[in-house]
Design a protein around this motif. Structure first.
Motif, PDB file in Angstrom:
ATOM      1  N   ARG A  12       0.768  -1.257   0.065  1.00  0.00           N
ATOM      2  CA  ARG A  12      -0.148  -0.087   0.022  1.00  0.00           C
ATOM      3  C   ARG A  12       0.856   1.180   0.041  1.00  0.00           C
ATOM      4  N   PRO A  47       1.462   4.950   4.805  1.00  0.00           N
ATOM      5  CA  PRO A  47       0.124   5.497   5.675  1.00  0.00           C
ATOM      6  C   PRO A  47       0.009   6.611   6.288  1.00  0.00           C
ATOM      7  N   ARG A  75     -12.138   4.903   4.966  1.00  0.00           N
ATOM      8  CA  ARG A  75     -11.190   4.991   3.920  1.00  0.00           C
ATOM      9  C   ARG A  75     -10.250   3.917   3.846  1.00  0.00           C
ATOM     10  N   ALA A  76      -9.768   3.436   5.009  1.00  0.00           N
ATOM     11  CA  ALA A  76      -8.963   2.201   5.223  1.00  0.00           C
ATOM     12  C   ALA A  76      -9.486   1.092   4.958  1.00  0.00           C
ATOM     13  N   ARG A 123     -11.753   0.896   2.358  1.00  0.00           N
ATOM     14  CA  ARG A 123     -11.809   1.005   0.896  1.00  0.00           C
ATOM     15  C   ARG A 123     -10.380   0.571   0.259  1.00  0.00           C
ATOM     16  N   GLU A 124      -9.291   1.234   0.885  1.00  0.00           N
ATOM     17  CA  GLU A 124      -8.042   1.086   0.399  1.00  0.00           C
ATOM     18  C   GLU A 124      -7.630  -0.384   0.169  1.00  0.00           C
ATOM     19  N   ASP A 173      -9.638  -2.467  -2.169  1.00  0.00           N
ATOM     20  CA  ASP A 173      -9.420  -2.019  -3.523  1.00  0.00           C
ATOM     21  C   ASP A 173      -7.956  -2.869  -3.852  1.00  0.00           C
ATOM     22  N   LEU A 174      -7.106  -2.864  -3.064  1.00  0.00           N
ATOM     23  CA  LEU A 174      -5.819  -3.765  -3.050  1.00  0.00           C
ATOM     24  C   LEU A 174      -5.856  -5.034  -3.145  1.00  0.00           C
TER      25      LEU A 174
END
Length: 236
Positions: A184, A187, A219-220, A222-223, A226-227
């Motif tokens: 990622r 952060p 947000r965390a 979703r990220e 998505d990853l």
């Protein structure tokens, strides 16, 4: 005769206490092996193999495995031992929905308690440690400080039942977070969010504390999802 019965009863109590202590030790050791991915998802072992690895008898291991099954970390297979359960993308989606809701509640509770600077010092230190770890490009140390921040936030919320539930789901997500940590972007947003949350709690702003942490977890989540989708990591 009465003295013998009393002695037997005392010994039984001691034996039961010993088994409980050994069960707790086995639980902690197996849990660490799973969370640190030394025992990866899909790993299987018989009860005797686990006991041998831990240097313990089978009784406390059996009890520990049943507790870990309740935590959702393993599946106990009769006559075949245990298997470490994978975490799927759908699991992570549901886990982050739970974390978003319940941890935001903990943040609101903390803000409503009029905490002192001394009580908030642990959160501030964890945030400072996160900043320092990022500056040193040490993501493992950053993750440790981040975990400490979340646990202290739950403690400051003052609801021990809520803390227990949330920590269980954090544990279940831990393996995926650690396996994807270096995939990622750095952060920096998480560290900033934590600093803003501390100030909202210090000010006693319940609504703001809940909003900051809700948006942080959303947000965390979703990220991470998505990853997982981008790399086709449907099970970890």
């Amino acid at each position: 005769m009465a003295a013998t019965k009393e002695s037997d009863a005392t010994q039984k109590v001691k034996d039961e206490a010993f088994v409980r202590t050994m069960t707790a030790m086995a639980y902690r050791k197996i849990r660490r092996l799973i969370l640190e991915t030394e025992w990866a998802p899909g790993f299987q072992a018989t009860e005797q193999e686990v006991a041998t690895t831990l240097g313990m008898s089978r009784t406390p291991v059996r009890e520990a495995l049943m507790r870990l099954q309740q935590d959702g970390l393993v599946s106990v297979i009769p006559r075949h031992g245990m298997r470490v359960l994978p975490v799927s993308t759908s699991d992570m989606k549901e886990i982050y929905e739970i974390l978003t809701s319940l941890e935001s509640t903990a943040a609101e509770l903390a803000a409503g308690r009029k905490l002192t600077d001394d009580q908030l010092r642990g959160l501030e230190q964890a945030t400072a440690d996160m900043d320092k770890a990022l500056a040193d490009d040490d993501l493992d140390r950053w993750a440790q400080a981040d975990a400490r921040f979340h646990e202290q936030l739950l403690e400051l919320g003052g609801n021990q039942m809520l803390k227990s539930v949330v920590l269980n789901f954090i544990d279940r997500a831990h393996r995926v977070r650690m396996l994807t940590l270096k995939m990622r972007p750095k952060p920096v947003n998480s560290t900033r969010d934590h600093a803003e949350l501390v100030e909202a709690i210090r000010a006693g702003n319940v609504a703001k504390a809940g909003r900051i942490h809700r948006e942080h977890r959303q947000r965390a989540g979703r990220e991470l999802l998505d990853l997982l989708g981008r790399y086709g990591l449907n099970h970890l």
